[in-house]
Design an enzyme around this catalytic site. Structure first.
Site, short mmCIF file in Angstrom:
data_model
loop_
_atom_site.label_atom_id
_atom_site.label_comp_id
_atom_site.label_asym_id
_atom_site.label_seq_id
_atom_site.Cartn_x
_atom_site.Cartn_y
_atom_site.Cartn_z
N ASP A 165 -5.67 -0.08 5.74
CA ASP A 165 -6.53 -0.43 6.88
C ASP A 165 -7.68 0.55 7.04
OD1 ASP A 165 -4.46 -2.18 7.10
OD2 ASP A 165 -3.63 -1.35 8.94
N SER A 194 -11.65 4.09 27.59
CA SER A 194 -11.44 2.78 26.95
C SER A 194 -11.92 1.71 27.91
CB SER A 194 -9.95 2.58 26.65
OG SER A 194 -9.69 1.18 26.52
N SER A 227 -5.87 -4.66 12.52
CA SER A 227 -6.26 -3.25 12.37
C SER A 227 -7.11 -2.70 13.50
CB SER A 227 -7.04 -3.04 11.08
OG SER A 227 -6.17 -2.76 10.08
N SER A 228 -6.77 -3.07 14.71
CA SER A 228 -7.50 -2.49 15.84
C SER A 228 -7.29 -0.98 15.86
CB SER A 228 -7.05 -3.12 17.15
OG SER A 228 -5.65 -3.03 17.28
N ASP A 283 0.82 -1.23 0.00
CA ASP A 283 0.00 0.00 0.00
C ASP A 283 0.84 1.27 0.00
OD1 ASP A 283 0.66 -0.31 2.72
OD2 ASP A 283 -1.37 0.07 3.47
C1 GLA Z 1 -0.08 -2.47 8.46
C2 GLA Z 1 -0.31 -1.08 7.89
C3 GLA Z 1 -0.88 -1.14 6.47
C4 GLA Z 1 -0.06 -2.07 5.59
C5 GLA Z 1 0.19 -3.41 6.29
C6 GLA Z 1 1.12 -4.29 5.50
O1 GLA Z 1 -1.30 -3.11 8.65
O2 GLA Z 1 -1.20 -0.36 8.70
O3 GLA Z 1 -0.93 0.15 5.93
O4 GLA Z 1 1.13 -1.47 5.18
O5 GLA Z 1 0.73 -3.23 7.58
O6 GLA Z 1 0.55 -4.65 4.32
#
Ligand code: GLA
Length: 400
Positions: free
Chosen positions: A174, A70, A128-129, A39
């Site tokens: 993400d 939280s 992706s928390s 990305d």
């Molecule tokens: C993390 C980053 C993303 C991407 C991935 C690897 O999740 O937040 O932007 O670079 O690593 O693909």
């Protein structure tokens, strides 16, 4: 609805702490099928949002303070929402504060707010928390302050928050998928143009995520280092390939022809990104055609490339992938996310998921002493406003 009842009790908890709640958002975690570390090189990715979410309940305040609680960490922070009081502290609160700071820098006039946050997304597991937290907070703050917002714009603002405030130079994947995902689909996203296409996810197959329970704690430094290496690679290659902006613009042939310009490490980093970028559109086409054998092969190639060329895997991820590929009903397996721990993504026949789960748990625990979490995941819609009444009928009177 694809999500679980993760919002149960959210509004009453909010009420206990802050009083009346006026709105809520659900922002999903994600899993990436293929296209890792492409990305930020202007390339392609193929992620899906999953049915584990970050939930944000919110209400405006009369003063200019932002209070964020939280639930997971049982911690509350309170700051004054003027540019001078938003500073990084290297804690979880950097994400909501970073979002508030970037929104303000971008010209949004934010009202004071109380936010209550609950996340079902395992922290630090590569699902992706952080992006979900950022996106949920951004939508809540904008909505409370009376702004109509556009999803891709929210994704870009949240990425900026992570880059500029938190200090992690992440790409757009993400935040983008958290905002724009569609249930029962994966997104083929061009991270340069931000054009995307929703690719139907095959019926009869499920995404299974296996958490190695190794946290990618030192991942941030390594992540930024990989990104620098890619930029240096582009710089060297641009001496003979004028006009290239990112590794996206370099073909495998160009790379091979100019290998001598690069150190062995730089060459391997570039080779991962360039070959991975070639694999992503192929995987999307194979998925559309129902050619799961091809998808599986591309996932295996991706894992090997991340392990050997990009060097972001770890023994536990390799083991997890190895165990998975030996199981019946498995079409593909690879590490997912930034790496250095975290999760693998597996495509498993629906009928084989129970056996898969049992087998992986048993073998992985026997080999490592760690008890892995294994989740069979539904795909999910991107961020959405929670219909307060529908979530918790008892609190219907609290709606604005
Ligand atoms: C993390 C980053 C993303 C991407 C991935 C690897 O999740 O937040 O932007 O670079 O690593 O693909």
């Amino acid at each position: 609805m694809t999500y679980t009842n993760g919002s149960t009790g959210l509004l009453s908890k909010f009420k206990e702490l802050f009083g009346a709640v006026s709105l809520g958002y659900r922002a999903p975690g994600r899993v990436n099928l293929i296209g890792e570390h492409t990305d930020y090189n202007g390339g392609f990715v193929l992620p899906a949002a999953i049915g584990f979410s970050c939930w944000v309940a919110a209400a405006a305040r009369e003063d200019a303070k932002l209070t964020v609680h939280s639930e997971n960490l049982n911690e509350t922070i309170e700051v004054l929402l003027d540019g001078n009081h938003l500073h990084r502290s290297r804690k979880w609160s950097d994400y909501p504060l970073g979002v508030a700071s970037i929104l303000q820098k971008s010209g949004y006039r934010l009202r004071g707010a109380n936010l209550y946050i609950r996340s079902e997304i395992p922290l630090g597991a590569g699902l992706s928390s952080s992006a979900a937290l950022e996106v949920g907070v951004a939508c809540a703050l904008l909505d409370l302050s009376g702004y109509q917002f556009e999803r891709t714009n929210v994704a870009m603002l949240c990425q900026r928050a992570e880059n500029e405030f938190v200090g992690a130079r992440v790409g757009i994947m993400d935040q983008f998928v958290c905002c724009n995902a569609q249930a029962a689909h994966v997104l083929l996203l061009d991270c340069r143009s931000l054009e995307y296409r929703a690719v139907p996810f095959p019926e009869g197959v499920q995404i299974v995520v296996c958490n190695t329970m190794v946290k990618h704690e030192h991942g941030d430094g390594e992540y930024n280092a990989r990104r620098r290496e890619c930029e240096q690679g582009v710089q060297r290659l641009s001496t003979v390939l004028p006009g290239i902006q990112a590794l996206r613009d370099v073909s495998s042939r160009d790379l091979e022809n100019n290998r001598k310009l690069l150190s062995d490490t730089a060459y391997r980093r570039c080779r991962h990104v360039i070959t991975e970028n070639e694999r992503v559109p192929k995987a999307a086409v194979a998925l559309e055609r129902g050619d799961l054998a091809m998808v599986g092969k591309l996932m295996a190639d991706s894992h090997h490339s991340l392990r050997d060329d990009y060097e972001v895997s770890c023994p536990e991820l390799d083991l997890m992938v190895d165990l998975a590929t030996k199981q019946p009903g498995v079409h593909g397996a690879r590490m997912t996310g930034g790496g250095f721990g975290g999760c693998t993504v597996n495509l498993v026949d629906r009928a084989s998921t129970s056996e898969f789960k049992r087998h992986i748990k048993e073998k992985y625990t026997a080999a490592t002493g760690r008890r892995p979490d294994v989740f069979v995941c539904d795909t999910s819609e991107g961020v959405e406003r929670i219909p307060l009444g529908a979530v918790e009928p008892a609190t219907r009177t609290l709606q604005p």
